[in-house]
Motif scaffolding. Sequence first.
Motif, PDB file in Angstrom:
ATOM      1  N   VAL A 173      -8.246  15.031   6.372  1.00  0.00           N
ATOM      2  CA  VAL A 173      -8.709  14.386   4.974  1.00  0.00           C
ATOM      3  C   VAL A 173      -7.957  13.176   4.751  1.00  0.00           C
ATOM      4  O   VAL A 173      -6.783  13.368   4.244  1.00  0.00           O
ATOM      5  N   LEU A 174      -8.618  12.035   4.702  1.00  0.00           N
ATOM      6  CA  LEU A 174      -7.984  10.788   4.033  1.00  0.00           C
ATOM      7  C   LEU A 174      -8.021  10.819   2.300  1.00  0.00           C
ATOM      8  O   LEU A 174      -9.227  11.086   1.920  1.00  0.00           O
ATOM      9  N   PRO A 175      -7.083   9.881   1.880  1.00  0.00           N
ATOM     10  CA  PRO A 175      -7.590   9.738   0.435  1.00  0.00           C
ATOM     11  C   PRO A 175      -8.309   8.582   0.106  1.00  0.00           C
ATOM     12  O   PRO A 175      -8.520   7.750   1.156  1.00  0.00           O
ATOM     13  N   LEU A 176      -9.270   8.657  -0.721  1.00  0.00           N
ATOM     14  CA  LEU A 176      -9.902   7.594  -1.094  1.00  0.00           C
ATOM     15  C   LEU A 176      -9.524   6.472  -1.596  1.00  0.00           C
ATOM     16  O   LEU A 176      -9.941   5.194  -1.401  1.00  0.00           O
ATOM     17  N   VAL A 177      -8.229   6.887  -2.365  1.00  0.00           N
ATOM     18  CA  VAL A 177      -7.343   5.512  -2.897  1.00  0.00           C
ATOM     19  C   VAL A 177      -6.061   5.715  -2.390  1.00  0.00           C
ATOM     20  O   VAL A 177      -5.651   6.647  -2.480  1.00  0.00           O
ATOM     21  N   ASN A 178      -5.346   4.628  -2.394  1.00  0.00           N
ATOM     22  CA  ASN A 178      -4.096   4.485  -2.589  1.00  0.00           C
ATOM     23  C   ASN A 178      -3.478   3.456  -3.434  1.00  0.00           C
ATOM     24  O   ASN A 178      -3.975   2.098  -3.190  1.00  0.00           O
ATOM     25  N   GLN A 179      -2.858   3.888  -4.421  1.00  0.00           N
ATOM     26  CA  GLN A 179      -2.485   3.027  -5.512  1.00  0.00           C
ATOM     27  C   GLN A 179      -1.087   2.496  -5.295  1.00  0.00           C
ATOM     28  O   GLN A 179      -0.142   3.384  -5.267  1.00  0.00           O
ATOM     29  N   VAL A 180      -0.909   1.130  -5.362  1.00  0.00           N
ATOM     30  CA  VAL A 180       0.415   0.843  -5.027  1.00  0.00           C
ATOM     31  C   VAL A 180       0.594  -0.682  -5.846  1.00  0.00           C
ATOM     32  O   VAL A 180      -0.099  -1.134  -6.339  1.00  0.00           O
ATOM     33  N   GLU A 181       2.034  -0.976  -6.165  1.00  0.00           N
ATOM     34  CA  GLU A 181       2.419  -2.223  -6.624  1.00  0.00           C
ATOM     35  C   GLU A 181       1.719  -3.220  -5.709  1.00  0.00           C
ATOM     36  O   GLU A 181       1.817  -3.181  -4.300  1.00  0.00           O
ATOM     37  N   LEU A 182       1.137  -4.238  -6.555  1.00  0.00           N
ATOM     38  CA  LEU A 182       0.287  -5.162  -5.528  1.00  0.00           C
ATOM     39  C   LEU A 182       0.017  -6.526  -6.249  1.00  0.00           C
ATOM     40  O   LEU A 182      -0.732  -6.560  -7.355  1.00  0.00           O
ATOM     41  N   HIS A 183       0.747  -7.401  -5.926  1.00  0.00           N
ATOM     42  CA  HIS A 183       0.657  -8.715  -6.664  1.00  0.00           C
ATOM     43  C   HIS A 183       0.856  -9.928  -5.275  1.00  0.00           C
ATOM     44  O   HIS A 183       1.507  -9.486  -4.428  1.00  0.00           O
ATOM     45  N   PRO A 184       0.615 -11.160  -5.656  1.00  0.00           N
ATOM     46  CA  PRO A 184       0.993 -12.237  -4.741  1.00  0.00           C
ATOM     47  C   PRO A 184       2.345 -12.108  -4.250  1.00  0.00           C
ATOM     48  O   PRO A 184       2.681 -12.466  -2.988  1.00  0.00           O
ATOM     49  N   SER A 185       3.448 -11.749  -4.832  1.00  0.00           N
ATOM     50  CA  SER A 185       4.857 -11.604  -4.311  1.00  0.00           C
ATOM     51  C   SER A 185       5.063 -10.217  -3.538  1.00  0.00           C
ATOM     52  O   SER A 185       6.199 -10.208  -3.116  1.00  0.00           O
ATOM     53  N   CYS A 186       4.157  -9.234  -3.806  1.00  0.00           N
ATOM     54  CA  CYS A 186       4.275  -8.197  -3.054  1.00  0.00           C
ATOM     55  C   CYS A 186       2.811  -7.576  -2.575  1.00  0.00           C
ATOM     56  O   CYS A 186       2.007  -7.010  -3.065  1.00  0.00           O
ATOM     57  N   ASN A 187       2.518  -8.451  -1.525  1.00  0.00           N
ATOM     58  CA  ASN A 187       0.876  -8.550  -1.155  1.00  0.00           C
ATOM     59  C   ASN A 187       0.372  -7.448  -0.340  1.00  0.00           C
ATOM     60  O   ASN A 187      -0.725  -7.431   0.010  1.00  0.00           O
ATOM     61  N   GLN A 188       1.387  -6.696   0.276  1.00  0.00           N
ATOM     62  CA  GLN A 188       1.126  -5.495   1.092  1.00  0.00           C
ATOM     63  C   GLN A 188      -0.029  -5.779   2.100  1.00  0.00           C
ATOM     64  O   GLN A 188      -0.850  -5.142   2.276  1.00  0.00           O
ATOM     65  N   GLU A 189       0.290  -7.012   2.709  1.00  0.00           N
ATOM     66  CA  GLU A 189      -0.769  -7.312   3.855  1.00  0.00           C
ATOM     67  C   GLU A 189      -0.963  -6.450   4.902  1.00  0.00           C
ATOM     68  O   GLU A 189      -2.119  -5.829   5.346  1.00  0.00           O
ATOM     69  N   ASN A 190       0.044  -5.680   5.434  1.00  0.00           N
ATOM     70  CA  ASN A 190      -0.052  -4.913   6.626  1.00  0.00           C
ATOM     71  C   ASN A 190      -0.607  -3.648   6.027  1.00  0.00           C
ATOM     72  O   ASN A 190      -1.599  -3.025   7.026  1.00  0.00           O
ATOM     73  N   LEU A 191      -0.297  -3.054   4.897  1.00  0.00           N
ATOM     74  CA  LEU A 191      -0.642  -1.899   4.209  1.00  0.00           C
ATOM     75  C   LEU A 191      -2.102  -2.124   4.161  1.00  0.00           C
ATOM     76  O   LEU A 191      -3.150  -1.318   4.506  1.00  0.00           O
ATOM     77  N   HIS A 192      -2.743  -3.227   3.428  1.00  0.00           N
ATOM     78  CA  HIS A 192      -4.210  -3.422   3.195  1.00  0.00           C
ATOM     79  C   HIS A 192      -4.833  -3.480   4.514  1.00  0.00           C
ATOM     80  O   HIS A 192      -5.922  -3.006   4.461  1.00  0.00           O
ATOM     81  N   ARG A 193      -4.477  -4.092   5.561  1.00  0.00           N
ATOM     82  CA  ARG A 193      -5.123  -3.984   6.985  1.00  0.00           C
ATOM     83  C   ARG A 193      -5.176  -2.719   7.474  1.00  0.00           C
ATOM     84  O   ARG A 193      -6.408  -2.279   7.727  1.00  0.00           O
TER      85      ARG A 193
END
Length: 297
Positions: A173-193
């Motif tokens: 069962v995967l989560p529907l949402v993952n809430q994280v710190e996310l802004h241009p200086s912490c862009n989370q590109e790998n996590l987003h992909r």
Amino acid sequence: MPAKFTLADGSEIPAVGLGTWQLEGDRGQEAMVHALKSGYRMLDCAFSYGNQALVAKAIEESGVAREDLFIVDKLANTWHSAAEECLERTLAALKTDTLDLWLMHWPSPLNHHGNHPKCPTLPDGTVDYEKEWNYVKTWETMIEIQKRRPEVKRLGVANFGIKELEAISMTGVLPLVNQVELHPSCNQENLHRYCLQKGIQLVAYSPLGSTGSALLHDPGLKTIAEKNNVTVAQCLLSWGVAKGWPVIPRSSSPERLDQNLEIQQLSSADVDEISRIGKASPKRYVTAPWHTFEEIV
């Protein structure tokens, strides 16, 4: 620009929500009431914020019907081994029969019977974790609770990296949402992909950086904001929505609350430039003694 995003279960989540962390006392209640009357429909709450009763008062005073709201709340770190009791206390404090989204606040089970309600410590000063417990067991517990309790409409997590998401994916069962710190200086590109591939919707907390964020004073962002006749904060929030995730800014200022709700259509060139500016000064503002984050890349 989208007003909502569609989750993997086919339901929708608003593109902009109100973060309720540190909204306390009369001023906090007034801010929440103003936000709800102005059109905010997602409230991002947490057991550990200690203001759930205030949120309930604000909802009642606003006159907005419960069925028109998307209420998010989070299982506290020190309640991983007592998740159902935490849920019951949350529902009672919020005076609601349902949670639209219940998140595991951190992948960090802390001692439920420790010496502090938020961050218990051992005699040597290190963090006191729950013995013989882990966040995968917590996720399994949340899944089991949702199966038999219609009060929990959807499940998600917060502050999870790829490693933690991979670990709980073993439950099937995967989560529907993952809430994280996310802004241009912490862009989370790998996590987003990764989340895109898995059908997990990222949601941005601290979408402006944080109090005193350098992004709010960046000359390049000010130029983009002036060109679009908006504030830098509106640029940052609009960047997040354009990139594909809901944003949950927090403010107690009526003027900023109204501005933050007005997501603007940015050109692709502006979106790319905002990303470039953020990458030039990588920074994570949120840290926690009970959790080690992946490196910003």
